[in-house]
Design an enzyme around this catalytic site. Structure first.
Site, short mmCIF file in Angstrom:
data_model
loop_
_atom_site.label_atom_id
_atom_site.label_comp_id
_atom_site.label_asym_id
_atom_site.label_seq_id
_atom_site.Cartn_x
_atom_site.Cartn_y
_atom_site.Cartn_z
N THR A 40 0.84 -1.21 0.00
CA THR A 40 0.00 0.00 0.00
C THR A 40 0.87 1.26 0.00
O THR A 40 0.59 2.22 -0.72
CB THR A 40 -0.90 0.01 1.26
OG1 THR A 40 -1.66 -1.19 1.26
CG2 THR A 40 -1.81 1.21 1.29
N HIS A 43 2.27 1.89 -3.40
CA HIS A 43 1.25 2.47 -4.30
C HIS A 43 1.06 3.96 -4.01
O HIS A 43 0.90 4.76 -4.93
CB HIS A 43 -0.08 1.74 -4.13
CG HIS A 43 -0.08 0.33 -4.61
ND1 HIS A 43 0.25 -0.01 -5.90
CD2 HIS A 43 -0.34 -0.83 -3.97
CE1 HIS A 43 0.17 -1.32 -6.03
NE2 HIS A 43 -0.17 -1.85 -4.87
#
Ligand code: NAD
Ligand code: ZN
Length: 345
Positions: A40, A43
């Site tokens: 995460t 990203h």
């Protein structure tokens, strides 16, 4: 305080100086000692479509953490000053049907630490006291920092009884490797792990996998042959997000096999639904951790088995000082690593 922050929409991050967060009456304030990097965070650094549609900067990143409680809100009675803690990074709404029924992991409006609210890649983080998981004081801080992904692995692996079962795990990222350790601990017969990376398959073998399969060279059918299996795996754990891995898994499940899917695909993909139906396969999506059964289960596995503790610790391959965050992100992105930690102490 230092805080690794997304200052504006677009790629990049900055380690900036910003005010410490306020501790509300139901909150605790934590001096962060260690954090873990997750896909995460990569990203969010890249600013892909998901990040752009989800995050409103400025935002402090980070949801995998361990630290020490330095302030407790006036309404908090069950978390003491000085406690060593990890934390559940999904802050639930408390008002939806699932929350009110006590199924908090199924909340329809969860707020993600380091995604929808300021996170833990900083000297201090504030969380509702109900999200804090008090750790035994002797716990290794590095281990405390991986309870979030260990919780993903635990939630997935303990969906169904594993005693005597043949288990296949696709994806030997940190979570897949931890899942192999849990399957071993929970009594599986054979544990087979697949990946495309030799480095990561070595981590899986060290954590207790009986057979590792590099899917660029072999398939799960080869693992079955090698082990003398004839009818397919009983339990599948999908931890790669790769459609090819799901196909390979479905081709190698026993009739009536049960598959828990944690890996997040980048986009929709096709499945052989005829096989799912005629082989009567159960597919179950897994998100986050059960609040707080997962936390109890993993704490007790860590506390009671030095073999399990060592297996989970072996997944942590790199630790960088917070100032070296850029090198840490590069290392995590390279794939030549297990779990990568940042040290804020
Ligand atoms: P990771 O990206 O580090 O690991 C994924 C692994 O899958 C990599 O090692 C990659 O080489 C491997 N892989 C790629 N193609 C493959 C194939 N065809 N067959 C087998 N392996 C293949 O991720 P992680 O941190 O270990 O997390 C595992 C997955 O779970 C990721 O997809 C992540 O996005 C997802 N995730 C989901 C949740 C949730 O709540 N559902 C939470 C955390 C992470
Ligand atoms: Zn809710």
């Amino acid at each position: 305080m230092r805080a690794l922050t997304k200052l504006a929409a677009g790629p990049g991050l900055e380690l900036v100086d910003r005010p410490e967060p306020d501790c509300g009456p139901a909150d605790v304030k934590i001096r962060v000692l260690r954090t873990g990097l997750c896909g995460t965070d990569l990203h969010l650094q890249e600013w892909d479509d998901w990040a752009a549609s989800t995050v409103r900067p400025p935002l402090v990143l980070g949801h995998e953490f361990y630290g020490e409680v330095v302030q407790v809100g006036g309404d908090v009675t069950d978390v003491a000053l000085g406690a060593r803690v990890s934390g559940e990074g999904h802050v639930v709404c408390g008002g939806c049907r699932n929350c009110r029924a006590g199924r908090r992991h199924l909340c329809v409006r969860p707020q993600g630490l380091g995604v929808n609210r300021d996170g833990a890649f900083a000297d201090y983080v504030v969380l509702p006291a109900g999200n804090v998981w008090v750790q035994p004081p002797e716990l290794d801080p590095d281990l405390g920092a991986v309870f979030d992904p260990l919780g993903n692995a635990t939630h997935t692996a303990l969906q169904w009884p594993l005693v005597g079962e043949d288990v296949v795990i696709t994806g030997a990222g940190p979570i897949g490797v931890m899942a192999a350790a849990i399957a071993r601990h929970a009594g599986a017969r054979y544990v087979v792990v697949s990946d495309t990376s030799a480095y990561r398959l070595r981590l899986a073998a060290a954590a207790g996998a009986d057979v590792t399969i590099d899917v660029t060279k072999r398939s799960l059918a080869d693992a079955q042959r090698h082990l003398g299996m004839r009818e397919g795996f009983d339990i599948g754990m999908e931890m790669s997000g790769a459609p090819a891995a799901v196909t390979d898994m479905l081709d190698n499940m026993n009739h009536g096999g049960r598959v828990a899917l944690l890996g997040l695909p980048h986009q929709p993909y096709t499945l052989d639904w005829g096989k799912v139906i005629t082989h009567m396969i159960t597919l179950k999506g897994i998100y986050g951790r059960e609040m707080y059964d997962t936390w109890y289960a993993m704490s007790q596995m860590v506390a009671t088995s030095h073999v399990f503790r060592a297996a989970v610790s072996s997944v942590i391959t790199h630790r960088f000082a917070a100032e070296e965050w850029a090198r840490a992100f590069d290392t995590a992105r390279s794939g030549e690593c297990g779990k990568v930690l940042l040290d804020w102490s």
